[in-house]
Write a protein that holds these residues in place. Structure first.
Motif, PDB file in Angstrom:
ATOM      1  N   THR A  63       0.833  -1.198   0.000  1.00 60.46           N
ATOM      2  CA  THR A  63       0.000   0.000   0.000  1.00 60.46           C
ATOM      3  C   THR A  63       0.870   1.250   0.000  1.00 60.46           C
ATOM      4  O   THR A  63       0.614   2.222  -0.735  1.00 60.46           O
ATOM      5  N   LYS A  64       1.906   1.240   0.821  1.00 56.21           N
ATOM      6  CA  LYS A  64       2.832   2.374   0.902  1.00 56.21           C
ATOM      7  C   LYS A  64       3.557   2.568  -0.427  1.00 56.21           C
ATOM      8  O   LYS A  64       3.722   3.694  -0.908  1.00 56.21           O
ATOM      9  N   LEU A  65       3.965   1.478  -1.031  1.00 57.87           N
ATOM     10  CA  LEU A  65       4.687   1.538  -2.297  1.00 57.87           C
ATOM     11  C   LEU A  65       3.792   2.086  -3.399  1.00 57.87           C
ATOM     12  O   LEU A  65       4.198   2.952  -4.185  1.00 57.87           O
ATOM     13  N   GLN A  66       2.570   1.610  -3.465  1.00 61.24           N
ATOM     14  CA  GLN A  66       1.643   2.066  -4.497  1.00 61.24           C
ATOM     15  C   GLN A  66       1.253   3.522  -4.304  1.00 61.24           C
ATOM     16  O   GLN A  66       1.148   4.283  -5.276  1.00 61.24           O
ATOM     17  N   ALA A  67       1.051   3.917  -3.065  1.00 64.26           N
ATOM     18  CA  ALA A  67       0.622   5.292  -2.779  1.00 64.26           C
ATOM     19  C   ALA A  67       1.736   6.301  -2.988  1.00 64.26           C
ATOM     20  O   ALA A  67       1.466   7.503  -3.153  1.00 64.26           O
ATOM     21  N   ASN A  68       2.979   5.842  -2.965  1.00 58.54           N
ATOM     22  CA  ASN A  68       4.135   6.737  -3.110  1.00 58.54           C
ATOM     23  C   ASN A  68       5.033   6.267  -4.242  1.00 58.54           C
ATOM     24  O   ASN A  68       6.250   6.234  -4.102  1.00 58.54           O
ATOM     25  N   GLU A  69       4.425   5.908  -5.348  1.00 56.82           N
ATOM     26  CA  GLU A  69       5.186   5.291  -6.438  1.00 56.82           C
ATOM     27  C   GLU A  69       6.298   6.198  -6.965  1.00 56.82           C
ATOM     28  O   GLU A  69       7.352   5.719  -7.384  1.00 56.82           O
ATOM     29  N   ASP A  70       6.083   7.519  -6.966  1.00 56.94           N
ATOM     30  CA  ASP A  70       7.095   8.438  -7.488  1.00 56.94           C
ATOM     31  C   ASP A  70       8.177   8.770  -6.462  1.00 56.94           C
ATOM     32  O   ASP A  70       9.267   9.213  -6.824  1.00 56.94           O
ATOM     33  N   SER A  71       7.880   8.584  -5.179  1.00 57.46           N
ATOM     34  CA  SER A  71       8.854   8.856  -4.124  1.00 57.46           C
ATOM     35  C   SER A  71       8.679   7.836  -3.006  1.00 57.46           C
ATOM     36  O   SER A  71       8.281   8.184  -1.882  1.00 57.46           O
ATOM     37  N   PRO A  72       8.977   6.580  -3.298  1.00 56.02           N
ATOM     38  CA  PRO A  72       8.696   5.516  -2.335  1.00 56.02           C
ATOM     39  C   PRO A  72       9.814   5.368  -1.311  1.00 56.02           C
ATOM     40  O   PRO A  72      10.900   5.941  -1.461  1.00 56.02           O
ATOM     41  N   PRO A  73       9.556   4.589  -0.227  1.00 56.03           N
ATOM     42  CA  PRO A  73      10.680   4.143   0.597  1.00 56.03           C
ATOM     43  C   PRO A  73      11.707   3.443  -0.291  1.00 56.03           C
ATOM     44  O   PRO A  73      11.389   2.948  -1.373  1.00 56.03           O
ATOM     45  N   ASP A  74      12.925   3.393   0.191  1.00 54.79           N
ATOM     46  CA  ASP A  74      14.016   2.895  -0.659  1.00 54.79           C
ATOM     47  C   ASP A  74      14.119   1.370  -0.685  1.00 54.79           C
ATOM     48  O   ASP A  74      14.473   0.785  -1.706  1.00 54.79           O
ATOM     49  N   VAL A  75      13.837   0.736   0.451  1.00 56.88           N
ATOM     50  CA  VAL A  75      14.038  -0.710   0.588  1.00 56.88           C
ATOM     51  C   VAL A  75      12.782  -1.326   1.207  1.00 56.88           C
ATOM     52  O   VAL A  75      12.145  -0.722   2.077  1.00 56.88           O
ATOM     53  N   PHE A  76      12.455  -2.538   0.742  1.00 54.56           N
ATOM     54  CA  PHE A  76      11.290  -3.252   1.258  1.00 54.56           C
ATOM     55  C   PHE A  76      11.673  -4.671   1.654  1.00 54.56           C
ATOM     56  O   PHE A  76      12.550  -5.288   1.035  1.00 54.56           O
ATOM     57  N   ASN A  77      10.996  -5.179   2.675  1.00 57.54           N
ATOM     58  CA  ASN A  77      11.086  -6.587   3.085  1.00 57.54           C
ATOM     59  C   ASN A  77       9.722  -7.216   2.852  1.00 57.54           C
ATOM     60  O   ASN A  77       8.828  -7.132   3.694  1.00 57.54           O
ATOM     61  N   LEU A  78       9.535  -7.855   1.725  1.00 58.95           N
ATOM     62  CA  LEU A  78       8.259  -8.432   1.329  1.00 58.95           C
ATOM     63  C   LEU A  78       8.326  -9.948   1.357  1.00 58.95           C
ATOM     64  O   LEU A  78       9.368 -10.533   1.049  1.00 58.95           O
TER      65      LEU A  78
END
Length: 393
Positions: free
Chosen positions: A113-128
């Motif tokens: 959700t965070k990644l999709q909502a901030n697609e142009d300026s997302p967090p840098d790293v994810f643990n999925l």
């Protein structure tokens, strides 16, 4: 290295079923907290004097990149998956590369959700979890790590089965979704998923919003139909099987790890079905009568936590450095000892206690199964409604 990229828009799935010696992703939007890193700004003048790399980034005398106190944002999964990063990896990366790492904690769906909502300026790293990489990869939200082997040098030592969707996500620890029993409550250890449900006296379920829920539905469907767990199973027989065989045994729907563990350890329930193996590792080490059931028929469900970098990260080089350290042998051995997890780097070894616990090896992981992730994503909402009618009624 095997390329199972989804950019062709065709889903490629691996089948993994566990055999040999004994060896669920939380999907609720759990609230996280932001934590800052160690202030290394006082070291900047000394370390940056050593030179620059070919991209202009400062380097230390040892040749490590020096980011001069730059900040990156890392989204961590919940529970011990986050704790092990905060305890070992983040302090190491901050000190070694002169970075400040901000973290936010959330389960896979929260991260997506965070990644999709901030697609142009997302967090840098994810643990999925891998199911999250599946969705993110199909939306082209992630950066292939194999495009940056000059920085992600540890990628070459990762067993190819743990490099997912063209390297959009790479696993740094592995395990399984399994029923977990209080062995004091059982006369003998059940040998099948069917007998776990039918022979239990009191079972706790996790919410359907966790990955444990869809996996349990698909497992019941495999039991009811005799079809493979990783196929597009007819879930109607699975729902019927659950209503007839499991619903009468369900005494509680747990809402968190501590709740489930307390229910198990106290003997209030004899089973949590399904659960993630590492969640009971601490109880097992303390001598509690806890037994994860890895070797059941018809299959065991694979679990793997990945490291991914946002395609649109504004600090991509620093994010890639973090990903590289997550894939390193030293960190994976810390994870194995802390969580009882399996390792993915061919140069890393299982911790002795993790091996005794039953942490799975890469060879054993070959024989575990993932569900058809796209099938799950496309049907999850409808399945949840039916699930709630059965277990909330």
């Amino acid at each position: 290295m095997t390329d199972n990229s989804l950019h062709s828009k065709k889903q490629k799935r691996r089948t993994f079923l566990k055999t040999g010696s004994a060896t669920a992703i939380g999907l609720t939007g759990l609230a996280g907290c932001l934590t800052g890193g160690t202030d290394t700004s006082s070291e900047t003048e000394e370390t940056t004097a050593a030179g620059t790399d070919e991209t202009g980034t400062n380097t230390t005398e040892s040749g490590d990149l020096d980011f001069g106190g730059k900040e990156i944002d890392v989204m961590l999964n919940v529970g011990s998956l986050a704790t092990v990063h905060k305890k070992y990896l983040i302090p190491h990366v901050e000190e070694k590369y002169n970075l400040k790492i901000n973290t936010e904690t959330g389960a896979t769906t929260s991260q997506l959700t965070k990644l999709q909502a901030n697609e142009d300026s997302p967090p840098d790293v994810f643990n999925l979890d891998v199911i999250g990489v599946d969705k993110a990869s199909r939306n082209e939200w992630l950066e292939p790590l194999s495009d940056h082997t000059d920085i992600v040098t540890n990628l070459s030592d990762i067993d190819e089965k743990f490099v997912h969707y063209g390297s959009d996500g790479v696993s740094w620890e592995v395990g399984a979704f399994v029923p977990v029993i209080n062995s004091n409550q059982w006369d003998s250890t059940p040998s099948s998923h069917s007998s776990v449900a039918t022979d239990s006296s009191a079972t706790a379920l996790t919410p359907f919003s966790w990955s444990n829920g869809p996996n349990l539905l698909l497992m019941a469907s495999a039991v009811a139909t005799g079809e493979p767990f990783d196929s597009q199973l007819d879930v109607e027989p699975g729902f019927q099987w659950l209503e007839e065989n499991l619903k009468p045994k369900v005494s509680t729907i747990i809402q968190g790890v501590s709740s489930a563990n307390q229910q198990l350890a106290s003997g209030n329930v004899d089973t949590v079905n399904l659960y993630t193996d590492f969640l009971v590792y601490e109880m097992w080490k303390s001598g509690a009568p806890i037994e994860p059931l890895f070797r059941l028929e018809p299959t065991t469900c694979a679990f793997a936590e990945t490291i991914s970098v946002s395609r649109n990260s504004e600090n991509k080089e620093a994010a890639l450095v973090y990903a590289n350290e997550a894939l390193s042998p030293w960190f994976q051995e810390k994870v194995s000892a802390e969580m009882g997890a399996g390792v993915t780097n061919t140069k890393a070894s299982l911790a002795p206690e993790a091996e005794e616990f039953g942490a799975i090896t890469p060879d054993e992981f070959d024989q575990l199964s993932y569900p058809d992730f796209e099938y799950v994503w496309n049907n999850r909402s409808d399945w949840a409604k039916r699930w709630n009618q059965i277990f909330s009624g």
